[in-house]
Write an enzyme that holds these catalytic residues in place. Sequence first.
Site, PDB file in Angstrom:
ATOM      1  N   TYR A 149      -0.427 -68.060 114.276  1.00 56.25           N
ATOM      2  CA  TYR A 149      -1.147 -69.207 114.707  1.00 56.25           C
ATOM      3  C   TYR A 149      -0.711 -69.366 116.329  1.00 56.25           C
ATOM      4  O   TYR A 149      -0.762 -70.290 116.941  1.00 56.25           O
ATOM      5  CB  TYR A 149      -0.576 -70.353 114.193  1.00 56.25           C
ATOM      6  N   ASN A 170      -2.858 -79.287 104.074  1.00 54.88           N
ATOM      7  CA  ASN A 170      -4.216 -79.450 103.829  1.00 54.88           C
ATOM      8  C   ASN A 170      -4.776 -78.301 102.896  1.00 54.88           C
ATOM      9  O   ASN A 170      -6.001 -78.150 102.877  1.00 54.88           O
ATOM     10  CB  ASN A 170      -5.181 -79.772 105.206  1.00 54.88           C
ATOM     11  N   LYS A 184      -2.444 -72.469 101.201  1.00 51.93           N
ATOM     12  CA  LYS A 184      -1.163 -72.901 101.809  1.00 51.93           C
ATOM     13  C   LYS A 184      -0.014 -73.065 100.854  1.00 51.93           C
ATOM     14  O   LYS A 184      -0.567 -73.524  99.693  1.00 51.93           O
ATOM     15  CB  LYS A 184      -1.675 -73.832 102.817  1.00 51.93           C
ATOM     16  N   HIS A 231      -6.458 -72.533 104.573  1.00 55.52           N
ATOM     17  CA  HIS A 231      -7.017 -72.130 105.812  1.00 55.52           C
ATOM     18  C   HIS A 231      -8.378 -71.327 105.796  1.00 55.52           C
ATOM     19  O   HIS A 231      -8.590 -70.787 104.818  1.00 55.52           O
ATOM     20  CB  HIS A 231      -5.836 -71.106 106.542  1.00 55.52           C
ATOM     21  N   GLU A 284      -7.835 -61.878 111.969  1.00 55.93           N
ATOM     22  CA  GLU A 284      -6.991 -62.402 110.663  1.00 55.93           C
ATOM     23  C   GLU A 284      -6.859 -61.304 109.675  1.00 55.93           C
ATOM     24  O   GLU A 284      -5.912 -61.446 109.050  1.00 55.93           O
ATOM     25  CB  GLU A 284      -7.460 -64.045 110.445  1.00 55.93           C
TER      26      GLU A 284
HETATM   27  N1  UDP Z   1      -2.741 -79.315 112.266  1.00 53.85           N
HETATM   28  C1  UDP Z   1      -1.698 -80.379 112.184  1.00 53.85           C
HETATM   29  N2  UDP Z   1      -1.968 -81.380 112.940  1.00 53.85           N
HETATM   30  C2  UDP Z   1      -2.892 -81.867 113.685  1.00 53.85           C
HETATM   31  C3  UDP Z   1      -3.977 -80.400 113.777  1.00 53.85           C
HETATM   32  C4  UDP Z   1      -3.596 -79.512 113.110  1.00 53.85           C
HETATM   33  O1  UDP Z   1      -0.883 -80.343 111.418  1.00 53.85           O
HETATM   34  O2  UDP Z   1      -2.849 -82.655 114.679  1.00 53.85           O
HETATM   35  C5  UDP Z   1      -2.670 -78.289 111.318  1.00 53.85           C
HETATM   36  C6  UDP Z   1      -3.575 -78.244 110.207  1.00 53.85           C
HETATM   37  O3  UDP Z   1      -2.769 -77.926 108.967  1.00 53.85           O
HETATM   38  C7  UDP Z   1      -4.609 -77.303 110.474  1.00 53.85           C
HETATM   39  C8  UDP Z   1      -3.893 -76.210 111.376  1.00 53.85           C
HETATM   40  O4  UDP Z   1      -2.730 -77.131 112.095  1.00 53.85           O
HETATM   41  O5  UDP Z   1      -5.157 -76.797 109.230  1.00 53.85           O
HETATM   42  C9  UDP Z   1      -4.677 -75.651 112.283  1.00 53.85           C
HETATM   43  O6  UDP Z   1      -5.400 -76.532 113.123  1.00 53.85           O
HETATM   44  P1  UDP Z   1      -6.799 -76.262 113.436  1.00 53.85           P
HETATM   45  O7  UDP Z   1      -7.139 -77.139 114.414  1.00 53.85           O
HETATM   46  O8  UDP Z   1      -7.299 -74.753 113.592  1.00 53.85           O
HETATM   47  O9  UDP Z   1      -7.556 -76.768 111.993  1.00 53.85           O
HETATM   48  P2  UDP Z   1      -8.115 -75.801 110.863  1.00 53.85           P
HETATM   49  O10 UDP Z   1      -9.183 -74.811 111.650  1.00 53.85           O
HETATM   50  O11 UDP Z   1      -7.333 -75.203 109.863  1.00 53.85           O
HETATM   51  O12 UDP Z   1      -9.523 -76.676 110.075  1.00 53.85           O
HETATM   52 MG    MG Z   2      -8.259 -73.370 112.932  1.00 55.93          MG
END
Ligand code: UDP
Ligand code: MG
Length: 136
Positions: free
Chosen positions: A52, A115, A12, A118, A129
Site C-alpha cells: 500500500y 470492505n 481481505k 481489493h 500488484e
Molecule cells: N480506506 C480507509 N479509509 C479511507 C479510504 C480508504 O480505510 O478513508 C481503505 C479502504 O479499505 C480502501 C483502501 O484503504 O479499500 C485503499 O484505498 P483506495 O482509495 O485505494 O480504495 P479502493 O481502491 O480499495 O477502492
Molecule cells: Mg485502490
Amino acid sequence: MSSLEQTLSIIKPDAVDRNLSEEIKNEFKNNGFTIKQEKKVHLEKSDAEKFYLVHQSKPFYNDLCDYLSSGPIVVMVLEKENAVIANRELMGATNPSDAKEGTLRKKYGISIDKNSVHGSDSVINAQIEIDFFFKS
Ligand code: UDP
Ligand code: MG
C-alpha cells in the site's frame, strides 16, 4: 475496444474471517472471471506497507496496513476481457455504504476499512500488484 486482461484481487481479512472466501470466489467465476492463480497468505505488516506504499501519505495508512496484516487473506489473479474495470465495477465503491446494490462491497463489506475486497485500479498497477504476490 476490449482486450483480455489480468487484475489482482484480494479477499481481505474481514471476509476470510467470516468464511466468505468460497462465496466471493464464486461471484468472480459467475461474473466471467477465470482465477488464474490463487494463494492464501498472512502478510507481515512490513509487506502490507510495501503493498500500500501509494497510500503512505494518507491519514489511514497505518491502520490500513495493520488491518491488511491482521489475518489471512486470499490473493488471486483474475482474467477476463477488460478485467481491471470489470472487477472495479463488481467490487463497487470503496465505502460499502456508497456501493451499488449487487456489488461485492455492498453485499459483504462492513465499513470503509473492512470492505472485504481489493482490486487493482489500472492495468499498470495490476501488473505491479500481480508481481508483488506471484513473481518467483
Ligand atoms: N480506506 C480507509 N479509509 C479511507 C479510504 C480508504 O480505510 O478513508 C481503505 C479502504 O479499505 C480502501 C483502501 O484503504 O479499500 C485503499 O484505498 P483506495 O482509495 O485505494 O480504495 P479502493 O481502491 O480499495 O477502492
Ligand atoms: Mg485502490
